[in-house]
Write a protein that holds these residues in place. Structure first.
Motif, PDB file in Angstrom:
ATOM      1  N   VAL A  60       0.844  -1.190   0.000  1.00 26.02           N
ATOM      2  CA  VAL A  60       0.000   0.000   0.000  1.00 26.02           C
ATOM      3  C   VAL A  60       0.880   1.241   0.000  1.00 26.02           C
ATOM      4  CG1 VAL A  60      -1.610   1.381   1.380  1.00 26.02           C
ATOM      5  CG2 VAL A  60      -1.999  -1.057   1.093  1.00 26.02           C
ATOM      6  N   PHE A  61       0.505   2.213  -0.821  1.00 25.22           N
ATOM      7  CA  PHE A  61       1.136   3.531  -0.843  1.00 25.22           C
ATOM      8  C   PHE A  61       0.086   4.545  -0.425  1.00 25.22           C
ATOM      9  CE2 PHE A  61       3.684   1.096  -3.765  1.00 25.22           C
ATOM     10  CZ  PHE A  61       4.968   1.527  -3.532  1.00 25.22           C
ATOM     11  N   ILE A  62       0.402   5.339   0.598  1.00 25.38           N
ATOM     12  CA  ILE A  62      -0.467   6.421   1.041  1.00 25.38           C
ATOM     13  C   ILE A  62       0.251   7.717   0.693  1.00 25.38           C
ATOM     14  CG2 ILE A  62      -1.577   7.520   3.014  1.00 25.38           C
ATOM     15  CD1 ILE A  62      -1.480   4.674   4.321  1.00 25.38           C
ATOM     16  N   ILE A  63      -0.409   8.551  -0.097  1.00 23.29           N
ATOM     17  CA  ILE A  63       0.208   9.809  -0.525  1.00 23.29           C
ATOM     18  C   ILE A  63      -0.044  10.838   0.584  1.00 23.29           C
ATOM     19  CG2 ILE A  63       0.392  11.525  -2.357  1.00 23.29           C
ATOM     20  CD1 ILE A  63       1.012   8.517  -3.152  1.00 23.29           C
ATOM     21  N   ALA A  64       1.003  11.139   1.338  1.00 27.59           N
ATOM     22  CA  ALA A  64       0.898  12.051   2.478  1.00 27.59           C
ATOM     23  C   ALA A  64       1.019  13.511   2.057  1.00 27.59           C
ATOM     24  CB  ALA A  64       1.975  11.721   3.514  1.00 27.59           C
ATOM     25  N   GLN A  65       1.690  13.741   0.918  1.00 24.25           N
ATOM     26  CA  GLN A  65       1.901  15.105   0.433  1.00 24.25           C
ATOM     27  C   GLN A  65       2.335  15.028  -1.017  1.00 24.25           C
ATOM     28  OE1 GLN A  65       4.197  17.766   3.035  1.00 24.25           O
ATOM     29  NE2 GLN A  65       5.499  18.178   1.269  1.00 24.25           N
ATOM     30  N   GLY A  66       1.953  16.009  -1.788  1.00 27.75           N
ATOM     31  CA  GLY A  66       2.443  16.121  -3.160  1.00 27.75           C
ATOM     32  C   GLY A  66       1.548  15.504  -4.212  1.00 27.75           C
ATOM     33  N   LYS A  67       2.104  15.460  -5.436  1.00 23.26           N
ATOM     34  CA  LYS A  67       1.381  14.961  -6.607  1.00 23.26           C
ATOM     35  C   LYS A  67       2.324  14.128  -7.452  1.00 23.26           C
ATOM     36  CE  LYS A  67      -1.394  19.134  -6.893  1.00 23.26           C
ATOM     37  NZ  LYS A  67      -1.608  20.367  -7.645  1.00 23.26           N
ATOM     38  N   GLY A  68       1.742  13.390  -8.375  1.00 21.18           N
ATOM     39  CA  GLY A  68       2.545  12.612  -9.304  1.00 21.18           C
ATOM     40  C   GLY A  68       1.707  11.601 -10.037  1.00 21.18           C
ATOM     41  N   GLU A  69       2.339  10.461 -10.354  1.00 17.39           N
ATOM     42  CA  GLU A  69       1.655   9.380 -11.049  1.00 17.39           C
ATOM     43  C   GLU A  69       2.079   8.045 -10.457  1.00 17.39           C
ATOM     44  OE1 GLU A  69       1.074  10.508 -15.630  1.00 17.39           O
ATOM     45  OE2 GLU A  69       3.188  10.429 -15.014  1.00 17.39           O
ATOM     46  N   MET A  70       1.142   7.110 -10.439  1.00 19.64           N
ATOM     47  CA  MET A  70       1.434   5.736 -10.078  1.00 19.64           C
ATOM     48  C   MET A  70       1.393   4.955 -11.381  1.00 19.64           C
ATOM     49  SD  MET A  70       2.151   3.326  -7.919  1.00 19.64           S
ATOM     50  CE  MET A  70       1.825   3.902  -6.252  1.00 19.64           C
ATOM     51  N   VAL A  80      -2.629  12.239  -5.838  1.00 14.50           N
ATOM     52  CA  VAL A  80      -2.616  13.500  -5.084  1.00 14.50           C
ATOM     53  C   VAL A  80      -2.650  13.163  -3.601  1.00 14.50           C
ATOM     54  CG1 VAL A  80      -3.761  14.846  -6.904  1.00 14.50           C
ATOM     55  CG2 VAL A  80      -5.140  13.716  -5.150  1.00 14.50           C
ATOM     56  N   THR A  81      -2.380  14.140  -2.789  1.00 14.67           N
ATOM     57  CA  THR A  81      -2.431  13.981  -1.337  1.00 14.67           C
ATOM     58  C   THR A  81      -3.755  13.338  -0.925  1.00 14.67           C
ATOM     59  OG1 THR A  81      -1.052  15.935  -1.037  1.00 14.67           O
ATOM     60  CG2 THR A  81      -2.359  15.253   0.854  1.00 14.67           C
ATOM     61  N   GLY A  82      -3.647  12.310  -0.073  1.00  9.92           N
ATOM     62  CA  GLY A  82      -4.825  11.625   0.433  1.00  9.92           C
ATOM     63  C   GLY A  82      -5.205  10.370  -0.332  1.00  9.92           C
ATOM     64  N   ASP A  83      -4.544  10.110  -1.468  1.00  9.61           N
ATOM     65  CA  ASP A  83      -4.809   8.883  -2.222  1.00  9.61           C
ATOM     66  C   ASP A  83      -4.139   7.690  -1.549  1.00  9.61           C
ATOM     67  OD1 ASP A  83      -6.311  10.094  -4.221  1.00  9.61           O
ATOM     68  OD2 ASP A  83      -4.674  10.141  -5.681  1.00  9.61           O
ATOM     69  N   ILE A  84      -4.770   6.535  -1.685  1.00  7.99           N
ATOM     70  CA  ILE A  84      -4.224   5.271  -1.202  1.00  7.99           C
ATOM     71  C   ILE A  84      -4.263   4.288  -2.370  1.00  7.99           C
ATOM     72  CG2 ILE A  84      -4.501   3.341   0.390  1.00  7.99           C
ATOM     73  CD1 ILE A  84      -6.026   5.272   2.248  1.00  7.99           C
ATOM     74  N   PHE A  85      -3.125   3.706  -2.693  1.00  6.54           N
ATOM     75  CA  PHE A  85      -3.037   2.721  -3.767  1.00  6.54           C
ATOM     76  C   PHE A  85      -2.658   1.371  -3.179  1.00  6.54           C
ATOM     77  CE2 PHE A  85      -2.726   6.580  -6.145  1.00  6.54           C
ATOM     78  CZ  PHE A  85      -3.291   6.286  -7.383  1.00  6.54           C
ATOM     79  N   VAL A 108       3.518   0.420   3.029  1.00  6.55           N
ATOM     80  CA  VAL A 108       3.448  -0.659   4.009  1.00  6.55           C
ATOM     81  C   VAL A 108       3.078  -1.988   3.353  1.00  6.55           C
ATOM     82  CG1 VAL A 108       2.863   0.810   5.971  1.00  6.55           C
ATOM     83  CG2 VAL A 108       1.050  -0.160   4.618  1.00  6.55           C
ATOM     84  N   HIS A 109       3.523  -3.051   4.014  1.00  6.17           N
ATOM     85  CA  HIS A 109       3.125  -4.422   3.719  1.00  6.17           C
ATOM     86  C   HIS A 109       2.522  -4.965   5.011  1.00  6.17           C
ATOM     87  CE1 HIS A 109       5.441  -5.032  -0.078  1.00  6.17           C
ATOM     88  NE2 HIS A 109       6.199  -4.076   0.449  1.00  6.17           N
ATOM     89  N   ALA A 110       1.634  -5.945   4.884  1.00  6.66           N
ATOM     90  CA  ALA A 110       1.073  -6.603   6.068  1.00  6.66           C
ATOM     91  C   ALA A 110       1.240  -8.107   5.915  1.00  6.66           C
ATOM     92  CB  ALA A 110      -0.400  -6.252   6.233  1.00  6.66           C
ATOM     93  N   GLY A 111       1.232  -8.798   7.037  1.00  4.44           N
ATOM     94  CA  GLY A 111       1.401 -10.242   7.002  1.00  4.44           C
ATOM     95  C   GLY A 111       0.880 -10.892   8.262  1.00  4.44           C
ATOM     96  N   PRO A 112       1.195 -12.164   8.440  1.00  7.77           N
ATOM     97  CA  PRO A 112       0.693 -12.912   9.591  1.00  7.77           C
ATOM     98  C   PRO A 112       1.462 -12.657  10.881  1.00  7.77           C
ATOM     99  CG  PRO A 112       2.006 -14.341   8.208  1.00  7.77           C
ATOM    100  CD  PRO A 112       1.908 -13.025   7.492  1.00  7.77           C
ATOM    101  N   ALA A 113       2.625 -12.003  10.795  1.00  9.16           N
ATOM    102  CA  ALA A 113       3.454 -11.769  11.984  1.00  9.16           C
ATOM    103  C   ALA A 113       3.827 -10.295  12.090  1.00  9.16           C
ATOM    104  CB  ALA A 113       4.726 -12.621  11.918  1.00  9.16           C
TER     105      ALA A 113
END
Length: 124
Positions: A60-70, A80-85, A108-113
């Motif tokens: 997951v990528f959370i855009i905390a500030q700024g702009k661009g492209e994924m 843009v700021t506030g997007d979550i991919f 971030v990544h998530a897992g079982p541990a």
């Protein structure tokens, strides 16, 4: 790839804050990245210097500030700021930071541990 906004996150008091969009019981790795203006992440860092970057789990990528492209599998999505991919396993992905308003991301990544820093050290 799935795209959300910060306002889409569920209110939770237990577990991790990305429940419902990121599989895994615990946030297991991640960081905060301050990208340079115009920078494209993961360029030429694949096997043998190939220009692709994939994972076996979701990221997951959370855009905390700024702009661009994924860039996901050679398709470009504005960010843009506030997007979550949410990048799915096997998707080639690169984040491209705006020259005028560089991106700051939480990834971030998530897992079982839990992350290794949160585990008790083994007595030897």
């Amino acid at each position: 790839m799935k795209k959300y906004r910060l306002s889409d996150l569920q209110d939770t008091k237990e577990g991790h804050f990305l429940q419902g969009i990121l599989p895994g019981e615990y946030l297991s790795s991640g960081g905060l990245a301050f990208e340079k203006p115009g920078y494209r992440t993961h360029s030429n860092d694949g096997p043998e210097g190939r220009d692709y970057h994939v994972h076996k789990d979701c990221e997951v990528f959370i855009i905390a500030q700024g702009k661009g492209e994924m860039e996901v599998d050679k398709t470009f999505h504005p960010v843009v700021t506030g997007d979550i991919f949410v990048i799915e396993p096997g998707e080639d992905h690169h984040l491209i930071s705006s020259k005028e308003d560089p991106i700051v991301t939480l990834w971030v990544h998530a897992g079982p541990a839990r992350h290794k820093n949160q585990l008790e050290e083994q007595q030897g």
